[in-house]
Design a protein around this motif. Sequence first.
Motif, PDB file in Angstrom:
ATOM      1  N   MET A 240       0.822  -1.204   0.000  1.00 27.18           N
ATOM      2  CA  MET A 240       0.000   0.000   0.000  1.00 27.18           C
ATOM      3  C   MET A 240       0.861   1.262   0.000  1.00 27.18           C
ATOM      4  O   MET A 240       0.537   2.241  -0.686  1.00 27.18           O
ATOM      5  N   ALA A 241       1.958   1.249   0.746  1.00 21.60           N
ATOM      6  CA  ALA A 241       2.769   2.456   0.869  1.00 21.60           C
ATOM      7  C   ALA A 241       3.530   2.797  -0.403  1.00 21.60           C
ATOM      8  O   ALA A 241       4.016   3.923  -0.548  1.00 21.60           O
ATOM      9  N   LEU A 242       3.618   1.830  -1.330  1.00 18.50           N
ATOM     10  CA  LEU A 242       4.406   2.049  -2.549  1.00 18.50           C
ATOM     11  C   LEU A 242       3.525   2.238  -3.781  1.00 18.50           C
ATOM     12  O   LEU A 242       4.021   2.237  -4.906  1.00 18.50           O
ATOM     13  N   ARG A 243       2.264   2.420  -3.573  1.00 20.40           N
ATOM     14  CA  ARG A 243       1.338   2.549  -4.701  1.00 20.40           C
ATOM     15  C   ARG A 243       1.216   4.006  -5.160  1.00 20.40           C
ATOM     16  O   ARG A 243       1.382   4.943  -4.379  1.00 20.40           O
ATOM     17  N   LYS A 244       0.893   4.169  -6.452  1.00 22.09           N
ATOM     18  CA  LYS A 244       0.483   5.460  -7.012  1.00 22.09           C
ATOM     19  C   LYS A 244      -0.917   5.267  -7.608  1.00 22.09           C
ATOM     20  O   LYS A 244      -1.093   5.147  -8.814  1.00 22.09           O
ATOM     21  N   ASP A 245      -1.870   5.176  -6.695  1.00 29.90           N
ATOM     22  CA  ASP A 245      -3.248   4.804  -7.032  1.00 29.90           C
ATOM     23  C   ASP A 245      -4.013   6.036  -7.523  1.00 29.90           C
ATOM     24  O   ASP A 245      -4.387   6.919  -6.734  1.00 29.90           O
ATOM     25  N   ALA A 246      -4.237   6.102  -8.824  1.00 27.75           N
ATOM     26  CA  ALA A 246      -4.909   7.268  -9.400  1.00 27.75           C
ATOM     27  C   ALA A 246      -6.352   7.388  -8.924  1.00 27.75           C
ATOM     28  O   ALA A 246      -6.856   8.502  -8.723  1.00 27.75           O
ATOM     29  N   LEU A 247      -7.013   6.257  -8.728  1.00 28.98           N
ATOM     30  CA  LEU A 247      -8.418   6.312  -8.322  1.00 28.98           C
ATOM     31  C   LEU A 247      -8.557   6.780  -6.884  1.00 28.98           C
ATOM     32  O   LEU A 247      -9.472   7.547  -6.557  1.00 28.98           O
ATOM     33  N   LEU A 248      -7.657   6.359  -6.013  1.00 24.63           N
ATOM     34  CA  LEU A 248      -7.707   6.811  -4.631  1.00 24.63           C
ATOM     35  C   LEU A 248      -7.566   8.331  -4.561  1.00 24.63           C
ATOM     36  O   LEU A 248      -8.329   9.011  -3.864  1.00 24.63           O
ATOM     37  N   ALA A 249      -6.618   8.868  -5.307  1.00 22.50           N
ATOM     38  CA  ALA A 249      -6.443  10.317  -5.325  1.00 22.50           C
ATOM     39  C   ALA A 249      -7.648  11.004  -5.952  1.00 22.50           C
ATOM     40  O   ALA A 249      -8.120  12.040  -5.458  1.00 22.50           O
ATOM     41  N   ALA A 250      -8.151  10.429  -7.039  1.00 23.58           N
ATOM     42  CA  ALA A 250      -9.290  11.039  -7.730  1.00 23.58           C
ATOM     43  C   ALA A 250     -10.518  11.112  -6.844  1.00 23.58           C
ATOM     44  O   ALA A 250     -11.251  12.114  -6.868  1.00 23.58           O
ATOM     45  N   THR A 251     -10.760  10.074  -6.044  1.00 22.63           N
ATOM     46  CA  THR A 251     -11.961  10.093  -5.204  1.00 22.63           C
ATOM     47  C   THR A 251     -11.889  11.175  -4.136  1.00 22.63           C
ATOM     48  O   THR A 251     -12.908  11.756  -3.764  1.00 22.63           O
ATOM     49  N   ARG A 252     -10.684  11.488  -3.682  1.00 24.76           N
ATOM     50  CA  ARG A 252     -10.555  12.587  -2.720  1.00 24.76           C
ATOM     51  C   ARG A 252     -10.908  13.915  -3.382  1.00 24.76           C
ATOM     52  O   ARG A 252     -11.578  14.760  -2.774  1.00 24.76           O
ATOM     53  N   ILE A 253     -10.481  14.101  -4.629  1.00 24.11           N
ATOM     54  CA  ILE A 253     -10.811  15.334  -5.343  1.00 24.11           C
ATOM     55  C   ILE A 253     -12.309  15.392  -5.624  1.00 24.11           C
ATOM     56  O   ILE A 253     -12.933  16.451  -5.483  1.00 24.11           O
ATOM     57  N   VAL A 275     -17.059   9.339 -15.011  1.00 25.46           N
ATOM     58  CA  VAL A 275     -15.775   8.823 -14.537  1.00 25.46           C
ATOM     59  C   VAL A 275     -15.290   7.735 -15.478  1.00 25.46           C
ATOM     60  O   VAL A 275     -16.050   6.824 -15.837  1.00 25.46           O
ATOM     61  N   GLN A 276     -14.026   7.812 -15.873  1.00 30.19           N
ATOM     62  CA  GLN A 276     -13.394   6.777 -16.690  1.00 30.19           C
ATOM     63  C   GLN A 276     -12.141   6.302 -15.960  1.00 30.19           C
ATOM     64  O   GLN A 276     -11.273   7.112 -15.606  1.00 30.19           O
ATOM     65  N   VAL A 277     -12.053   5.001 -15.721  1.00 27.37           N
ATOM     66  CA  VAL A 277     -10.928   4.415 -14.991  1.00 27.37           C
ATOM     67  C   VAL A 277     -10.126   3.525 -15.937  1.00 27.37           C
ATOM     68  O   VAL A 277     -10.696   2.687 -16.651  1.00 27.37           O
ATOM     69  N   PHE A 278      -8.798   3.691 -15.935  1.00 30.66           N
ATOM     70  CA  PHE A 278      -7.911   2.882 -16.777  1.00 30.66           C
ATOM     71  C   PHE A 278      -6.929   2.128 -15.894  1.00 30.66           C
ATOM     72  O   PHE A 278      -6.364   2.728 -14.979  1.00 30.66           O
ATOM     73  N   PRO A 279      -6.729   0.830 -16.082  1.00 30.26           N
ATOM     74  CA  PRO A 279      -7.301   0.001 -17.159  1.00 30.26           C
ATOM     75  C   PRO A 279      -8.640  -0.631 -16.814  1.00 30.26           C
ATOM     76  O   PRO A 279      -9.151  -1.425 -17.570  1.00 30.26           O
ATOM     77  N   ASN A 280      -9.215  -0.300 -15.674  1.00 32.69           N
ATOM     78  CA  ASN A 280     -10.547  -0.780 -15.290  1.00 32.69           C
ATOM     79  C   ASN A 280     -10.574  -2.304 -15.155  1.00 32.69           C
ATOM     80  O   ASN A 280     -11.454  -2.987 -15.658  1.00 32.69           O
ATOM     81  N   SER A 281      -9.584  -2.815 -14.452  1.00 35.84           N
ATOM     82  CA  SER A 281      -9.459  -4.255 -14.231  1.00 35.84           C
ATOM     83  C   SER A 281      -9.515  -4.543 -12.739  1.00 35.84           C
ATOM     84  O   SER A 281      -8.966  -3.786 -11.925  1.00 35.84           O
ATOM     85  N   PRO A 286      -5.513   1.214 -10.369  1.00 36.14           N
ATOM     86  CA  PRO A 286      -5.781   2.154 -11.470  1.00 36.14           C
ATOM     87  C   PRO A 286      -4.609   3.105 -11.705  1.00 36.14           C
ATOM     88  O   PRO A 286      -4.090   3.723 -10.767  1.00 36.14           O
ATOM     89  N   GLY A 287      -4.228   3.217 -12.985  1.00 32.96           N
ATOM     90  CA  GLY A 287      -3.125   4.088 -13.339  1.00 32.96           C
ATOM     91  C   GLY A 287      -3.565   5.446 -13.848  1.00 32.96           C
ATOM     92  O   GLY A 287      -2.781   6.398 -13.850  1.00 32.96           O
ATOM     93  N   ARG A 288      -4.807   5.544 -14.310  1.00 39.19           N
ATOM     94  CA  ARG A 288      -5.291   6.842 -14.800  1.00 39.19           C
ATOM     95  C   ARG A 288      -6.800   6.930 -14.595  1.00 39.19           C
ATOM     96  O   ARG A 288      -7.534   5.958 -14.858  1.00 39.19           O
ATOM     97  N   VAL A 289      -7.252   8.071 -14.149  1.00 41.03           N
ATOM     98  CA  VAL A 289      -8.681   8.327 -13.976  1.00 41.03           C
ATOM     99  C   VAL A 289      -8.999   9.689 -14.574  1.00 41.03           C
ATOM    100  O   VAL A 289      -8.300  10.673 -14.307  1.00 41.03           O
ATOM    101  N   LYS A 290     -10.025   9.738 -15.400  1.00 37.31           N
ATOM    102  CA  LYS A 290     -10.509  10.999 -15.954  1.00 37.31           C
ATOM    103  C   LYS A 290     -11.954  11.180 -15.518  1.00 37.31           C
ATOM    104  O   LYS A 290     -12.763  10.249 -15.647  1.00 37.31           O
ATOM    105  N   PHE A 291     -12.271  12.344 -14.994  1.00 36.85           N
ATOM    106  CA  PHE A 291     -13.649  12.571 -14.540  1.00 36.85           C
ATOM    107  C   PHE A 291     -14.055  14.012 -14.784  1.00 36.85           C
ATOM    108  O   PHE A 291     -13.206  14.906 -14.941  1.00 36.85           O
ATOM    109  N   SER A 292     -15.364  14.230 -14.837  1.00 38.23           N
ATOM    110  CA  SER A 292     -15.922  15.561 -15.075  1.00 38.23           C
ATOM    111  C   SER A 292     -16.139  16.287 -13.757  1.00 38.23           C
ATOM    112  O   SER A 292     -16.385  15.673 -12.718  1.00 38.23           O
ATOM    113  N   ILE A 293     -16.028  17.598 -13.807  1.00 32.89           N
ATOM    114  CA  ILE A 293     -16.334  18.470 -12.670  1.00 32.89           C
ATOM    115  C   ILE A 293     -17.314  19.532 -13.155  1.00 32.89           C
ATOM    116  O   ILE A 293     -17.045  20.238 -14.123  1.00 32.89           O
ATOM    117  N   ASP A 294     -18.442  19.636 -12.473  1.00 34.28           N
ATOM    118  CA  ASP A 294     -19.469  20.622 -12.786  1.00 34.28           C
ATOM    119  C   ASP A 294     -19.674  21.480 -11.551  1.00 34.28           C
ATOM    120  O   ASP A 294     -20.138  20.988 -10.518  1.00 34.28           O
TER     121      ASP A 294
END
Length: 419
Positions: A240-253, A275-281, A286-294
Amino acid sequence: MTAATTIDIDKVRINGERLWASLMELAKIGATPKGGVCRLTLTDLDKQGRDLVLGWAKEAGMTITIDKIGNGFMRRAGRNNSLPPIMTGSHIDTQPTGGKFDGNYGVLAGIEVVRTLNDLGIETEAPIEVAFWTNEEGSRFVPVMMGSGVFAKAFTLEHAYAATDTEGKSVKGELERIGYIGTQEPGDHPIGAYFETHIEQGPVLEDNDVTIGVVSGVLGIRWFDCTVTGMEAHAGPTPMALRKDALLAATRIMQDVVAAAHRHPPHGRGTVGMVQVFPNSRNVIPGRVKFSIDLRNATDALVDQMADEVKAFAAKVGQEHGVDVKIEMVSSYNAIAFHDNCVDAVGRAAKKLGYSNMPAVSGAGHDAVYMAKLAPAGMIFIPCKDGISHNEIEDAKPEHITAGCNVLLHAMLERAKVV
């Protein structure tokens, strides 16, 4: 002796049953099995709807003008026809799974105002005009609010003409096909004041058990795309301490987007809708997350402050999680404040008629947004069931439909002046 000297104007009311019947008649064109309406702009069904509404206008003695983007203007003469008309209107195109009232109510309420004035022989100093605007919904062609936008010079006629649907059919071609490409240059049409009556499309009036919303303006909107890039890795071997989890960071935003709205009440709005999660497996970090902000609020300063706060928080999250965060603006719509005189006219009419009322703002765009750039403008809201709109189950009570139109009548008469 004129009608104005023999009729107590304060006691004038529209024919609610006639207005309701007109709404139900128009709703038959494109009716869906679930009780809604699918009447996309510039389709054969839209032509049928336009023809029906213009037929009613002609029966009411109104003159018709169509401009080059297909906006329709139906005018009842005043005593002084050199004065710019006091206008009302909305749209009659719908969403693919739309309802009977969104837009349609605003147009037919205007027709009912004219019918009522005709019934009672009431003459106004300025002309009264009812408009329907092309492609307000934007469900077939982009941009939304196309007809009023071209009218207000927000974008060019050529830009609108070139827009195509999913089948490659153009706005210009479809206007020509259904016979609604007029000769008047959009915008070469004066307006003295503009009122639009509409279902609220939200739950506030119903929640407060209030009949009339006195709309002061339309929320400013900022749309962003946020992309968070970390590194995908195996879910099992990576500590856990060595991860670069894009989804974890994205959910905080994402949570801060909502929190920003709560920090700026009462009109702050914050939504993450895509929300789009890559690679969604299942077993890959998750290495990349793209999401909308309104983000939305009642003033541009407030919505921009919300955006600045979210961006600052996102940068902090990126540093804490060792991920890259990029926030890019997709679209921006300035907040609109309606004209004090028109807002007050709506409030006075509601009070005079004895309807419960409260201040309101619109969280959605309407043609009145563009009209407010050209002339004094105001809006009237009525409740809709459960705040639901853009849905086949969209519903409104007949008594509220009547109330909103009565307020419209008296607000317009205040501006048009009874002879």
